[in-house]
Design a protein around this motif. Sequence first.
Motif, PDB file in Angstrom:
ATOM      1  N   UNK A   6      -5.146  13.282  11.766  1.00 42.18           N
ATOM      2  CA  UNK A   6      -3.872  12.630  11.481  1.00 42.18           C
ATOM      3  C   UNK A   6      -4.046  11.137  11.728  1.00 42.18           C
ATOM      4  N   UNK A   7      -3.852  10.338  10.716  1.00 38.07           N
ATOM      5  CA  UNK A   7      -4.035   8.887  10.789  1.00 38.07           C
ATOM      6  C   UNK A   7      -2.676   8.210  10.660  1.00 38.07           C
ATOM      7  N   UNK A   8      -2.314   7.402  11.656  1.00 40.81           N
ATOM      8  CA  UNK A   8      -1.029   6.703  11.652  1.00 40.81           C
ATOM      9  C   UNK A   8      -1.233   5.195  11.649  1.00 40.81           C
ATOM     10  N   UNK A   9      -0.416   4.517  10.868  1.00 36.94           N
ATOM     11  CA  UNK A   9      -0.417   3.064  10.858  1.00 36.94           C
ATOM     12  C   UNK A   9       0.770   2.564  10.064  1.00 36.94           C
ATOM     13  N   UNK A  10       1.037   1.271  10.176  1.00 32.55           N
ATOM     14  CA  UNK A  10       2.146   0.665   9.438  1.00 32.55           C
ATOM     15  C   UNK A  10       1.648   0.299   8.040  1.00 32.55           C
ATOM     16  N   UNK A  11       2.041   1.120   7.079  1.00 31.56           N
ATOM     17  CA  UNK A  11       1.530   0.942   5.721  1.00 31.56           C
ATOM     18  C   UNK A  11       1.927  -0.362   5.083  1.00 31.56           C
ATOM     19  N   UNK A  12       3.018  -0.972   5.548  1.00 27.13           N
ATOM     20  CA  UNK A  12       3.450  -2.240   4.957  1.00 27.13           C
ATOM     21  C   UNK A  12       2.584  -3.409   5.389  1.00 27.13           C
ATOM     22  N   UNK A  13       1.843  -3.275   6.479  1.00 29.10           N
ATOM     23  CA  UNK A  13       1.014  -4.387   6.961  1.00 29.10           C
ATOM     24  C   UNK A  13      -0.451  -4.005   7.155  1.00 29.10           C
ATOM     25  N   UNK A  14      -0.775  -2.718   7.218  1.00 29.49           N
ATOM     26  CA  UNK A  14      -2.130  -2.301   7.570  1.00 29.49           C
ATOM     27  C   UNK A  14      -2.739  -1.340   6.551  1.00 29.49           C
ATOM     28  N   UNK A  15      -2.313  -1.439   5.305  1.00 31.56           N
ATOM     29  CA  UNK A  15      -2.814  -0.501   4.296  1.00 31.56           C
ATOM     30  C   UNK A  15      -4.323  -0.589   4.101  1.00 31.56           C
ATOM     31  N   UNK A  16      -4.872  -1.792   4.085  1.00 33.01           N
ATOM     32  CA  UNK A  16      -6.315  -1.930   3.873  1.00 33.01           C
ATOM     33  C   UNK A  16      -7.091  -1.254   4.992  1.00 33.01           C
ATOM     34  N   UNK A  17      -6.653  -1.478   6.213  1.00 33.89           N
ATOM     35  CA  UNK A  17      -7.332  -0.884   7.361  1.00 33.89           C
ATOM     36  C   UNK A  17      -7.189   0.645   7.354  1.00 33.89           C
ATOM     37  N   UNK A  18      -6.015   1.129   6.997  1.00 34.41           N
ATOM     38  CA  UNK A  18      -5.795   2.572   6.949  1.00 34.41           C
ATOM     39  C   UNK A  18      -6.664   3.222   5.877  1.00 34.41           C
ATOM     40  N   UNK A  19      -6.785   2.553   4.741  1.00 35.95           N
ATOM     41  CA  UNK A  19      -7.644   3.095   3.683  1.00 35.95           C
ATOM     42  C   UNK A  19      -9.103   3.114   4.118  1.00 35.95           C
ATOM     43  N   UNK A  20      -9.533   2.050   4.808  1.00 31.60           N
ATOM     44  CA  UNK A  20     -10.920   2.009   5.282  1.00 31.60           C
ATOM     45  C   UNK A  20     -11.174   3.149   6.269  1.00 31.60           C
ATOM     46  N   UNK A  42       6.463  -1.149   1.158  1.00 30.42           N
ATOM     47  CA  UNK A  42       5.737   0.031   0.683  1.00 30.42           C
ATOM     48  C   UNK A  42       4.243  -0.131   0.930  1.00 30.42           C
ATOM     49  N   UNK A  43       3.551   0.952   1.256  1.00 26.81           N
ATOM     50  CA  UNK A  43       2.100   0.865   1.471  1.00 26.81           C
ATOM     51  C   UNK A  43       1.361   0.790   0.154  1.00 26.81           C
ATOM     52  N   UNK A  44       0.182   0.191   0.196  1.00 26.85           N
ATOM     53  CA  UNK A  44      -0.666   0.181  -0.994  1.00 26.85           C
ATOM     54  C   UNK A  44      -1.728   1.264  -0.912  1.00 26.85           C
ATOM     55  N   UNK A  45      -1.895   1.869   0.251  1.00 27.36           N
ATOM     56  CA  UNK A  45      -2.817   2.993   0.380  1.00 27.36           C
ATOM     57  C   UNK A  45      -2.046   4.291   0.132  1.00 27.36           C
ATOM     58  N   UNK A  46      -2.785   5.357  -0.127  1.00 25.37           N
ATOM     59  CA  UNK A  46      -2.151   6.653  -0.342  1.00 25.37           C
ATOM     60  C   UNK A  46      -1.696   7.228   0.997  1.00 25.37           C
ATOM     61  N   UNK A  47      -0.465   7.703   1.059  1.00 24.96           N
ATOM     62  CA  UNK A  47       0.042   8.319   2.288  1.00 24.96           C
ATOM     63  C   UNK A  47       0.516   9.728   1.977  1.00 24.96           C
ATOM     64  N   UNK A  48       0.451  10.579   2.979  1.00 27.73           N
ATOM     65  CA  UNK A  48       0.904  11.965   2.849  1.00 27.73           C
ATOM     66  C   UNK A  48       2.281  12.166   3.475  1.00 27.73           C
ATOM     67  N   UNK A  49       2.577  11.354   4.484  1.00 34.53           N
ATOM     68  CA  UNK A  49       3.874  11.424   5.167  1.00 34.53           C
ATOM     69  C   UNK A  49       4.459  10.018   5.119  1.00 34.53           C
ATOM     70  N   UNK A  50       5.554   9.850   4.406  1.00 37.42           N
ATOM     71  CA  UNK A  50       6.109   8.517   4.183  1.00 37.42           C
ATOM     72  C   UNK A  50       6.978   8.073   5.347  1.00 37.42           C
ATOM     73  N   UNK A  51       7.339   6.804   5.326  1.00 36.41           N
ATOM     74  CA  UNK A  51       8.233   6.288   6.354  1.00 36.41           C
ATOM     75  C   UNK A  51       9.608   6.955   6.270  1.00 36.41           C
ATOM     76  N   UNK A  52       9.968   7.448   5.093  1.00 38.16           N
ATOM     77  CA  UNK A  52      11.229   8.165   4.936  1.00 38.16           C
ATOM     78  C   UNK A  52      11.162   9.538   5.619  1.00 38.16           C
ATOM     79  N   UNK A  53       9.996  10.195   5.513  1.00 41.58           N
ATOM     80  CA  UNK A  53       9.800  11.462   6.226  1.00 41.58           C
ATOM     81  C   UNK A  53       9.892  11.245   7.740  1.00 41.58           C
ATOM     82  N   UNK A  54       9.300  10.150   8.190  1.00 39.08           N
ATOM     83  CA  UNK A  54       9.322   9.833   9.620  1.00 39.08           C
ATOM     84  C   UNK A  54      10.753   9.601  10.088  1.00 39.08           C
ATOM     85  N   UNK A  55      11.518   8.855   9.311  1.00 44.62           N
ATOM     86  CA  UNK A  55      12.915   8.585   9.680  1.00 44.62           C
ATOM     87  C   UNK A  55      13.719   9.881   9.740  1.00 44.62           C
ATOM     88  N   UNK A  56      13.510  10.772   8.774  1.00 42.76           N
ATOM     89  CA  UNK A  56      14.246  12.045   8.785  1.00 42.76           C
ATOM     90  C   UNK A  56      13.909  12.864  10.027  1.00 42.76           C
TER      91      UNK A  56
END
Length: 420
Positions: A6-20, A42-56
């Motif tokens: 499970x990889x967590x990060x802020x997709x709006x600011x850390x997409x490159x690092x998350x993809x790496x 919005x993230x530029x990397x592919x995510x499986x669990x969105x920030x909307x899922x997290x909020x819910x």
Amino acid sequence: MDRTILLLGTGDTKSDEMQFLADCIKAQGGTVVVMDVGVIGDPTCQVDISRHDVARAARTDNAAIVALGDENKAMTKTSEGAATLARALCEEGRVHGVLILGGTMGTDLALDVCEALPLGFPKVILTTVAFSPLLPPDRISPDVMMVLWAGGLYGLNTVCRMSLSQAAGAVLGAARAAGAVLGAARAAVTAAVGKPTIGMTSLGSASLKYMKRLKPALEARGFELAVFHTTGMGGRAFETLAARGAFACVMDFSLVEVSNDLLGSVVSAGRDRMTAAGAAGIPQIIAPGGVSLIDMRTWAEPPAGLGTREVHAHNRLIACALMNTDEKILAARAIAAKANAAKGATRVVMPMGGIDEWDRPGGPFHDPEGLQAFAKTLRDSTASDRFEIIEAHINDAAFADRVLAILDAWLADGTVARPG
């Protein structure tokens, strides 16, 4: 042996690092579930669990989190949802390790997520504040691993790629190692049915030695003994396991973390120390081992007010100074209050001969008047049916024998279940 991280990060600011990181894990044969814990973009990397899922999962929606208008409040609410989802994924067996990256904001969230996961589940935080004094001890999961995210505050480069790849390898390696021994662990658990665990606290055997006498005696009675080093994180692990009902009985004989926290020492397990077993109703035998000294860092200036006291440097990491009588009285009241609040069977045993190896006649921290004041306060403040005095030192055979007598009585009347 394939493991899912499970990889967590802020997709709006850390997409490159998350993809790496995701690519590193996949290149080594693992799989990844990516959770976006960003708030705004919005993230530029592919995510499986969105920030909307997290909020819910936090019983709200992303618009409401943004509307909080405060980054601290927004990330605190996001942390709630992330921790809930991470725990569910772990319990369902869908992930086998967690990797979280961030600066102070992401690390704040990471501490909540790791605390929600069980002891032994691989946890790696890739952070710009790895093991920093900014991190409060009572929020650090006892088994968390941290990797310093060096040179990566803004954008990918050769320096930060080294940190990222090491963190990816660390969490995947830990998850694979845990998976490799899972079958053996299950077999060991099956073989150990009828061997419940007694949780014990202590310091090094130079100071507190009772575990040497008690371990073989407890094993002969069919128990397994787990001894926790009360230097902060050890107490945190002890409390975590007690809260989850991991112990058949508790022998909490080193309470220095309680007094350290009360007196402002950094060698603390937090204010909840000495509460989990009592809240869970686990039978506990308590003794105030070590509550004669204040621990401190050897390598730093002594805290205010301790510079004039005699200080013993145990090693290059930890040193101790003698508590004064007023401090001992304060500690005794705090210990009594925690013992009185326990829901299960509780016995406080006060060794009148001394409570650590240096607290003997001729020892460097022998303080008979302070010990008497501590014992009197502990006696007066503890429920009478939960307190007793023993005319022995905590390291004497007589103390161990009395502890075993209490345990045997509890085994006889069913307070502690007999090992099967």
